[in-house]
Write an enzyme that holds these catalytic residues in place. Structure first.
Site, PDB file in Angstrom:
ATOM      1  N   LYS A 254       0.836  -1.211   0.000  1.00 23.06           N
ATOM      2  CA  LYS A 254       0.000   0.000   0.000  1.00 23.06           C
ATOM      3  C   LYS A 254       0.870   1.262   0.000  1.00 23.06           C
ATOM      4  CE  LYS A 254      -2.024  -1.170   3.901  1.00 23.06           C
ATOM      5  NZ  LYS A 254      -1.308  -2.418   4.211  1.00 23.06           N
TER       6      LYS A 254
ATOM      7  N   ARG B 123      -9.903   0.639   8.630  1.00 25.84           N
ATOM      8  CA  ARG B 123      -9.424  -0.690   8.976  1.00 25.84           C
ATOM      9  C   ARG B 123     -10.457  -1.496   9.749  1.00 25.84           C
ATOM     10  NH1 ARG B 123      -3.592   0.403   8.900  1.00 25.84           N
ATOM     11  NH2 ARG B 123      -2.514  -1.558   9.219  1.00 25.84           N
TER      12      ARG B 123
ATOM     13  N   ARG C 268      11.890  -5.621   5.094  1.00 25.57           N
ATOM     14  CA  ARG C 268      11.627  -4.199   4.821  1.00 25.57           C
ATOM     15  C   ARG C 268      12.546  -3.280   5.629  1.00 25.57           C
ATOM     16  NH1 ARG C 268       5.769  -1.711   5.537  1.00 25.57           N
ATOM     17  NH2 ARG C 268       5.925  -2.690   7.575  1.00 25.57           N
TER      18      ARG C 268
ATOM     19  N   ARG D 298      11.066  -1.333  11.313  1.00 26.28           N
ATOM     20  CA  ARG D 298       9.968  -1.110  12.249  1.00 26.28           C
ATOM     21  C   ARG D 298       9.898  -2.209  13.313  1.00 26.28           C
ATOM     22  NH1 ARG D 298       4.973   0.396   8.340  1.00 26.28           N
ATOM     23  NH2 ARG D 298       3.881  -0.908   9.859  1.00 26.28           N
TER      24      ARG D 298
ATOM     25  N   ARG E  13      -0.598  -8.719  13.538  1.00 28.68           N
ATOM     26  CA  ARG E  13      -1.118  -7.796  12.515  1.00 28.68           C
ATOM     27  C   ARG E  13      -1.903  -8.558  11.446  1.00 28.68           C
ATOM     28  NH1 ARG E  13       4.233  -5.162  10.681  1.00 28.68           N
ATOM     29  NH2 ARG E  13       2.979  -3.947   9.224  1.00 28.68           N
TER      30      ARG E  13
HETATM   31  P1  AP5 Z   1       4.884  -1.604   1.875  1.00 27.37           P
HETATM   32  O1  AP5 Z   1       4.563  -0.804   0.667  1.00 27.37           O
HETATM   33  O2  AP5 Z   1       5.630  -0.952   2.973  1.00 27.37           O
HETATM   34  O3  AP5 Z   1       3.558  -2.344   2.417  1.00 27.37           O
HETATM   35  P2  AP5 Z   1       2.308  -1.772   3.194  1.00 27.37           P
HETATM   36  O4  AP5 Z   1       1.107  -2.464   2.651  1.00 27.37           O
HETATM   37  O5  AP5 Z   1       2.308  -0.283   3.185  1.00 27.37           O
HETATM   38  O6  AP5 Z   1       2.633  -2.355   4.613  1.00 27.37           O
HETATM   39  P3  AP5 Z   1       2.521  -1.722   6.067  1.00 27.37           P
HETATM   40  O7  AP5 Z   1       3.270  -2.665   6.960  1.00 27.37           O
HETATM   41  O8  AP5 Z   1       2.966  -0.298   6.106  1.00 27.37           O
HETATM   42  O9  AP5 Z   1       1.005  -1.823   6.291  1.00 27.37           O
HETATM   43  P4  AP5 Z   1       0.287  -1.881   7.607  1.00 27.37           P
HETATM   44  O10 AP5 Z   1      -1.091  -1.699   7.105  1.00 27.37           O
HETATM   45  O11 AP5 Z   1       0.507  -3.045   8.473  1.00 27.37           O
HETATM   46  O12 AP5 Z   1       0.962  -0.699   8.453  1.00 27.37           O
HETATM   47  P5  AP5 Z   1       0.531   0.780   8.807  1.00 27.37           P
HETATM   48  O13 AP5 Z   1       1.750   1.595   8.795  1.00 27.37           O
HETATM   49  O14 AP5 Z   1      -0.658   1.205   8.031  1.00 27.37           O
HETATM   50  O15 AP5 Z   1       5.693  -2.899   1.376  1.00 27.37           O
HETATM   51  C1  AP5 Z   1       6.201  -3.863   2.299  1.00 27.37           C
HETATM   52  C2  AP5 Z   1       7.570  -4.389   1.800  1.00 27.37           C
HETATM   53  O16 AP5 Z   1       7.372  -5.134   0.598  1.00 27.37           O
HETATM   54  C3  AP5 Z   1       8.557  -3.263   1.443  1.00 27.37           C
HETATM   55  O17 AP5 Z   1       9.851  -3.680   1.798  1.00 27.37           O
HETATM   56  C4  AP5 Z   1       8.419  -3.120  -0.086  1.00 27.37           C
HETATM   57  O18 AP5 Z   1       9.619  -2.654  -0.688  1.00 27.37           O
HETATM   58  C5  AP5 Z   1       8.089  -4.559  -0.503  1.00 27.37           C
HETATM   59  N1  AP5 Z   1       7.160  -4.626  -1.643  1.00 27.37           N
HETATM   60  C6  AP5 Z   1       6.100  -3.813  -1.900  1.00 27.37           C
HETATM   61  N2  AP5 Z   1       5.467  -4.217  -3.032  1.00 27.37           N
HETATM   62  C7  AP5 Z   1       6.134  -5.320  -3.470  1.00 27.37           C
HETATM   63  C8  AP5 Z   1       5.954  -6.199  -4.584  1.00 27.37           C
HETATM   64  N3  AP5 Z   1       4.960  -6.027  -5.473  1.00 27.37           N
HETATM   65  N4  AP5 Z   1       6.824  -7.234  -4.719  1.00 27.37           N
HETATM   66  C9  AP5 Z   1       7.844  -7.427  -3.831  1.00 27.37           C
HETATM   67  N5  AP5 Z   1       8.060  -6.614  -2.749  1.00 27.37           N
HETATM   68  C10 AP5 Z   1       7.213  -5.577  -2.576  1.00 27.37           C
HETATM   69  O19 AP5 Z   1      -0.001   0.592  10.320  1.00 27.37           O
HETATM   70  C11 AP5 Z   1       0.889   0.276  11.367  1.00 27.37           C
HETATM   71  C12 AP5 Z   1       0.104   0.172  12.664  1.00 27.37           C
HETATM   72  O20 AP5 Z   1      -0.533   1.419  12.963  1.00 27.37           O
HETATM   73  C13 AP5 Z   1      -1.049  -0.858  12.658  1.00 27.37           C
HETATM   74  O21 AP5 Z   1      -0.603  -2.163  12.953  1.00 27.37           O
HETATM   75  C14 AP5 Z   1      -1.935  -0.279  13.768  1.00 27.37           C
HETATM   76  O22 AP5 Z   1      -1.414  -0.554  15.043  1.00 27.37           O
HETATM   77  C15 AP5 Z   1      -1.827   1.222  13.550  1.00 27.37           C
HETATM   78  N6  AP5 Z   1      -2.857   1.750  12.632  1.00 27.37           N
HETATM   79  C16 AP5 Z   1      -2.640   2.381  11.439  1.00 27.37           C
HETATM   80  N7  AP5 Z   1      -3.802   2.726  10.870  1.00 27.37           N
HETATM   81  C17 AP5 Z   1      -4.769   2.317  11.714  1.00 27.37           C
HETATM   82  C18 AP5 Z   1      -6.194   2.372  11.672  1.00 27.37           C
HETATM   83  N8  AP5 Z   1      -6.834   2.940  10.637  1.00 27.37           N
HETATM   84  N9  AP5 Z   1      -6.887   1.825  12.711  1.00 27.37           N
HETATM   85  C19 AP5 Z   1      -6.264   1.281  13.772  1.00 27.37           C
HETATM   86  N10 AP5 Z   1      -4.921   1.195  13.870  1.00 27.37           N
HETATM   87  C20 AP5 Z   1      -4.178   1.702  12.847  1.00 27.37           C
END
Ligand code: AP5
Length: 215
Positions: free
Chosen positions: A13, A87, A126, A160, A171
């Site tokens: 994402k 979410r 990552r 992270r 997660r």
């Molecule tokens: P990346 O692009 O970083 O993936 P992502 O989907 O953004 O993953 P996140 O871990 O950031 O998502 P998340 O939803 O768990 O975390 P968030 O920060 O929102 O890609 C991942 C890796 O793969 C990278 O190394 C990239 O280079 C590689 N990659 C990407 N595409 C690829 C491909 N096609 N092929 C190969 N490799 C690839 O949330 C973190 C925390 O915040 C949550 O756990 C929660 O505690 C809290 N939080 C955030 N939002 C909310 C909400 N709305 N409600 C409640 N809690 C929340």
């Protein structure tokens, strides 16, 4: 144009949102990035959120809805990409209310589908630029010059705490139990599209752009 990028942790994402932001002049609204900024600043919200996030649980809906409502309220650009919000079903319902009050609507909800072994592998490898937030991977997306961010030239990278195996397990379970139930909500509205997130990063971008451009 207003989009949601949906998908489990590690689906890509953030990677895709950054590309769309640059190409289409949309604002990336990443709730994960907003929370990490709060944690870094040492604010009361950040202190509350840090332990929850490090363990891999979701931050309570009331906090998240207030956080995103403030950003949508201030929003004045060409459109936005929501990354990490909503979410839960209550967050999705609250988002509809916020948008209706501003006279805005969602154009597309794009679900990136990736299988669990690949997600675990992506999160384990990552690393992120500490300065501009660009996301890299030990194998799939390396920096062009070893130890130097392609985008801003910084030499500082972070891994992270919630990418550790125990937190990743939590997660993924949170995604299955609390986030996946919002998919039928958007399917019913006729705006949900699936994109194969297992493909190469450039191919995923092309598939998303095809959805955006329409038939
Ligand atoms: P990346 O692009 O970083 O993936 P992502 O989907 O953004 O993953 P996140 O871990 O950031 O998502 P998340 O939803 O768990 O975390 P968030 O920060 O929102 O890609 C991942 C890796 O793969 C990278 O190394 C990239 O280079 C590689 N990659 C990407 N595409 C690829 C491909 N096609 N092929 C190969 N490799 C690839 O949330 C973190 C925390 O915040 C949550 O756990 C929660 O505690 C809290 N939080 C955030 N939002 C909310 C909400 N709305 N409600 C409640 N809690 C929340």
């Amino acid at each position: 144009m207003n989009l949601i990028l949906l998908g489990p942790p590690g689906a890509g994402k953030g990677t895709q949102a950054k590309r769309l932001e640059e190409k289409y002049g949309l604002d990336q609204l990443s709730t994960g990035d907003m929370l990490r900024a709060e944690c870094k600043s040492g604010s009361e919200l950040g202190r509350k959120a840090q332990a929850i996030m490090d363990q891999g649980h979701l931050v309570p809906d009331e906090i998240m809805i207030d956080l995103i409502a403030a950003r949508i309220d201030q929003h004045a650009g060409q459109g936005f990409i929501l990354d990490g919000f909503p979410r839960t079903v209550p967050q999705a319902v609250a988002l509809d209310d916020m948008l209706a009050k501003k006279g805005l609507k969602l154009d597309h909800v794009i679900e990136l589908t990736v299988d669990e072994p690949a997600l675990i592998d992506r999160l384990a490898g990552r690393f992120t630029c500490a300065k501009c937030g660009t996301s890299y991977h030990d194998h799939y997306r390396r920096t062009k010059v070893e130890g130097v961010c392609d985008v801003c030239g910084s030499h500082h990278f972070i891994r992270r705490a919630d990418d550790k195996p125990e937190a990743v397990k939590t997660r993924l379970a949170a995604y299955r139990q609390q986030t996946a139930p919002i998919l039928p909500y958007y399917r019913q509205k006729g705006i949900l599209r699936q994109v194969d997130g297992m493909a190469d990063i450039d191919d995923v971008t092309r598939a998303i752009e095809k959805v955006i451009r329409g038939p």
